[in-house]
Scaffold this active site. Structure first.
Site, short mmCIF file in Angstrom:
data_model
loop_
_atom_site.label_atom_id
_atom_site.label_comp_id
_atom_site.label_asym_id
_atom_site.label_seq_id
_atom_site.Cartn_x
_atom_site.Cartn_y
_atom_site.Cartn_z
N LYS A 132 0.87 -1.17 0.00
CA LYS A 132 0.00 0.00 0.00
C LYS A 132 0.91 1.22 0.00
O LYS A 132 1.89 1.26 0.76
CB LYS A 132 -0.88 0.01 1.26
CG LYS A 132 -2.03 -0.98 1.20
CD LYS A 132 -3.23 -0.38 0.47
CE LYS A 132 -4.31 -1.39 0.16
NZ LYS A 132 -5.05 -1.81 1.33
N HIS A 160 -8.34 6.71 0.45
CA HIS A 160 -9.15 7.07 1.62
C HIS A 160 -10.42 6.25 1.61
O HIS A 160 -10.99 6.01 0.55
CB HIS A 160 -9.49 8.57 1.60
CG HIS A 160 -9.90 9.08 2.93
ND1 HIS A 160 -11.18 8.98 3.40
CD2 HIS A 160 -9.17 9.66 3.91
CE1 HIS A 160 -11.23 9.49 4.62
NE2 HIS A 160 -10.03 9.91 4.96
N ASP A 194 -2.29 13.06 4.83
CA ASP A 194 -0.97 12.68 5.34
C ASP A 194 0.13 12.88 4.30
O ASP A 194 1.30 13.00 4.66
CB ASP A 194 -0.98 11.21 5.79
CG ASP A 194 -1.81 11.03 7.05
OD1 ASP A 194 -1.82 11.95 7.88
OD2 ASP A 194 -2.46 9.98 7.19
N ARG A 201 -6.05 16.11 16.90
CA ARG A 201 -7.29 15.33 16.87
C ARG A 201 -7.91 15.17 18.26
O ARG A 201 -9.10 14.83 18.37
CB ARG A 201 -7.04 13.99 16.18
CG ARG A 201 -8.24 13.10 15.94
CD ARG A 201 -9.35 13.72 15.10
NE ARG A 201 -8.99 14.05 13.72
CZ ARG A 201 -9.01 13.23 12.68
NH1 ARG A 201 -9.41 12.00 12.84
NH2 ARG A 201 -8.68 13.64 11.47
N1 ACO Z 1 -1.77 2.00 -2.31
C1 ACO Z 1 -2.03 1.02 -3.20
N2 ACO Z 1 -3.27 0.58 -3.44
C2 ACO Z 1 -4.28 1.16 -2.79
C3 ACO Z 1 -4.08 2.20 -1.88
C4 ACO Z 1 -2.77 2.61 -1.65
N3 ACO Z 1 -2.50 3.60 -0.78
N4 ACO Z 1 -5.27 2.58 -1.38
C5 ACO Z 1 -6.19 1.81 -1.96
N5 ACO Z 1 -5.59 0.96 -2.82
C6 ACO Z 1 -6.24 -0.03 -3.65
C7 ACO Z 1 -6.47 -1.31 -2.86
O1 ACO Z 1 -5.38 -2.19 -2.96
C8 ACO Z 1 -7.72 -1.84 -3.51
O2 ACO Z 1 -7.36 -2.43 -4.73
P1 ACO Z 1 -8.06 -3.80 -5.19
O3 ACO Z 1 -9.52 -3.44 -5.33
O4 ACO Z 1 -7.37 -4.11 -6.48
O5 ACO Z 1 -7.80 -4.78 -4.09
C9 ACO Z 1 -8.51 -0.58 -3.86
O6 ACO Z 1 -7.54 0.46 -3.98
C10 ACO Z 1 -9.51 -0.20 -2.78
O7 ACO Z 1 -8.80 -0.01 -1.58
P2 ACO Z 1 -9.27 -0.47 -0.15
O8 ACO Z 1 -8.07 -0.84 0.68
O9 ACO Z 1 -10.37 -1.47 -0.25
O10 ACO Z 1 -9.89 0.85 0.37
P3 ACO Z 1 -10.19 1.15 1.86
O11 ACO Z 1 -11.28 2.13 1.85
O12 ACO Z 1 -10.39 -0.07 2.68
O13 ACO Z 1 -8.78 1.76 2.34
C11 ACO Z 1 -7.11 3.12 3.13
C12 ACO Z 1 -8.56 3.06 2.64
C13 ACO Z 1 -6.91 2.15 4.29
C14 ACO Z 1 -6.84 4.54 3.62
C15 ACO Z 1 -6.17 2.75 1.96
O14 ACO Z 1 -6.37 3.66 0.90
C16 ACO Z 1 -4.70 2.72 2.37
O15 ACO Z 1 -4.23 1.73 2.90
N6 ACO Z 1 -3.97 3.86 2.17
C17 ACO Z 1 -2.60 3.96 2.63
C18 ACO Z 1 -2.55 4.36 4.10
C19 ACO Z 1 -2.91 5.81 4.31
O16 ACO Z 1 -2.44 6.69 3.61
N7 ACO Z 1 -3.73 6.06 5.34
C20 ACO Z 1 -4.13 7.41 5.71
C21 ACO Z 1 -5.63 7.56 5.72
S1 ACO Z 1 -6.14 9.24 5.83
C22 ACO Z 1 -5.80 9.77 7.41
O17 ACO Z 1 -5.68 9.02 8.34
C23 ACO Z 1 -5.62 11.27 7.57
#
Ligand code: ACO
Length: 380
Positions: free
Chosen positions: A260, A266, A317, A342
């Site tokens: 990831k 998000h 972030d 927060r």
């Molecule tokens: N890098 C690579 N692939 C990603 C990312 C990423 N950052 N984010 C989403 N995807 C992909 C997933 O692999 C998934 O692909 P697939 O359908 O082929 O399996 C698709 O996009 C959907 O993603 P999900 O993980 O199902 O989305 P979810 O809503 O559960 O996740 C999350 C959201 C956890 C924030 C995710 O985007 C992630 O892990 N991001 C990186 C961590 C991050 O930056 N977190 C900060 C959040 S904001 C905050 O706290 C201020």
């Protein structure tokens, strides 16, 4: 993701898309890419308010009058100095401890020291919220300093919250552009509806546990790299990539390894995080101030590559990680800065949860072995 089992017709993994309660504190609207705190667009608040004004808004529902702001500033400034017991416990922790573990422990100590911890009245909880608001900068700043063998810096009550936080961390007040970028980041991080850490705080509050316990649990939830820990992780990614011309190849390798990419994506926003443009503008000013076009080029290159390759946009972030780096914070201190901000939103949610509490206790669909029994013990 929705799955079906025999025991339960519909399971929403990660509670995705599930509305669990109402809130009057903030509204995230992914369709219009907007975020409102008590009705005000966060961009307007970031342009015009101090962090103290936004804290008051979150807790009380309205921006403060001049007299109310003066009251909050007086209470906050009076409690800024690191409490002796907190300092003693922080000093007892190794400098190898993650700063999030230190800040979580400090909140436990503050709660254990407070004779009003069990008082769940709104007045008592508001006083606890202001206490944490005032104390957390001292903890975060002192923890960063002790890691560098530096002495504690006493707070200054002639400075506002953001400037004093930087003063206590660095022993000097940086240029106005830096203080302003820090203030903006604090306002943008303050509140975001039912995110994982806020929901954790509300679950804990729903058992009628105390506000400090709710904040300790929320800090634990925020630490994870899928949530607040991502601002720290973004900087590790930048260090790993090194320079802009490596970004595309690095991304290909990382995606091939199914990693990831921190700072992107998000759960709620799918077309871009409403807070990013405001924080990116603050980051641009810092880049110019510190003359770091290399960092800006790396930022742009990774974003371009990620959008082209996966069509996934940056979240808050992504710009705040490099912004905190330029300000001089250690990478491991980034997520505690998120905590200090927060805590205003968390404590507003604790008070809102108590206004119309219902124990939060979802159901699960059992998928383990069917009922079975132990063999009868052999008789002699
Ligand atoms: N890098 C690579 N692939 C990603 C990312 C990423 N950052 N984010 C989403 N995807 C992909 C997933 O692999 C998934 O692909 P697939 O359908 O082929 O399996 C698709 O996009 C959907 O993603 P999900 O993980 O199902 O989305 P979810 O809503 O559960 O996740 C999350 C959201 C956890 C924030 C995710 O985007 C992630 O892990 N991001 C990186 C961590 C991050 O930056 N977190 C900060 C959040 S904001 C905050 O706290 C201020």
């Amino acid at each position: 993701m929705t799955t079906q089992t025999q025991a339960d017709p519909e399971i929403r993994k990660g509670l995705a898309g599930v509305v669990v309660d109402t809130t009057a504190i903030s509204k995230v609207n992914p369709e219009t890419n907007s975020l409102l705190y008590r009705g005000y667009p966060v961009q307007e608040l970031a342009a015009r308010c101090s962090f103290e004004e936004v804290a008051h808004l979150l807790w009380h529902g309205e921006l403060p009058t001049a007299a109310e702001l003066a009251d909050l500033e007086r209470a906050e400034r009076a409690q800024r100095a690191l409490a002796p017991n907190v300092r003693a416990v922080v000093d007892a922790l190794p400098t190898t401890a993650h700063p999030m573990d230190v800040v979580r422990t400090a909140v436990s100590v503050i709660g254990a020291d407070d004779p009003t911890t069990a008082d769940a009245s709104r007045a008592a909880n508001l006083a606890k919220a202001v206490r944490l608001f005032a104390q957390l900068p001292a903890v975060v700043a002192y923890d960063q300093r002790r890691r560098h063998g530096q002495e504690l810096v006493a707070p200054r009550d002639d400075l506002d919250y953001a400037a004093n936080f930087l003063w206590m961390t660095f022993g000097e007040v940086p240029d106005a552009v830096v203080v302003d970028a820090f203030r903006v980041s604090l306002i943008l991080y303050a509140e975001h509806s039912f995110n994982a850490s806020t929901f954790t705080a509300r679950v804990i509050t729903s058992t009628l546990s105390d506000l400090y316990s709710a904040v300790v649990g929320a800090i634990g939830a925020l630490k994870g790299p899928l949530h607040g820990g991502a601002n720290e992780a973004v900087m590790h990614v930048f260090d790993e990539i090194g320079s802009a011309d490596e970004a595309e190849a690095w991304l290909e390798r990382a995606l091939a390894e199914k990693r990831k990419i921190m700072g992107f994506g998000h759960r709620v926003y799918k077309n871009g995080d409403s807070r990013v443009p405001t924080m990116k503008a603050a980051l641009d000013k810092l880049v110019a101030h510190y003359d770091r076009p290399d960092l800006a080029a790396l930022y742009d290159a990774l974003e371009r590559a990620m959008v082209a390759r996966k069509n996934i946009q940056p979240n808050l972030d992504y710009p705040s990680g490099p912004a905190y780096h330029l300000m001089g914070f250690d990478t491991a201190t980034f997520t505690p800065l998120f905590v200090a901000s927060r805590v205003t939103g968390w404590t507003a949610h604790v008070m809102e949860q108590l206004e119309a509490n219902a124990l939060i206790r979802p159901l699960s669909a059992y998928v383990g072995p069917a009922e079975r029994h132990m063999e009868e013990p052999a008789t002699a």
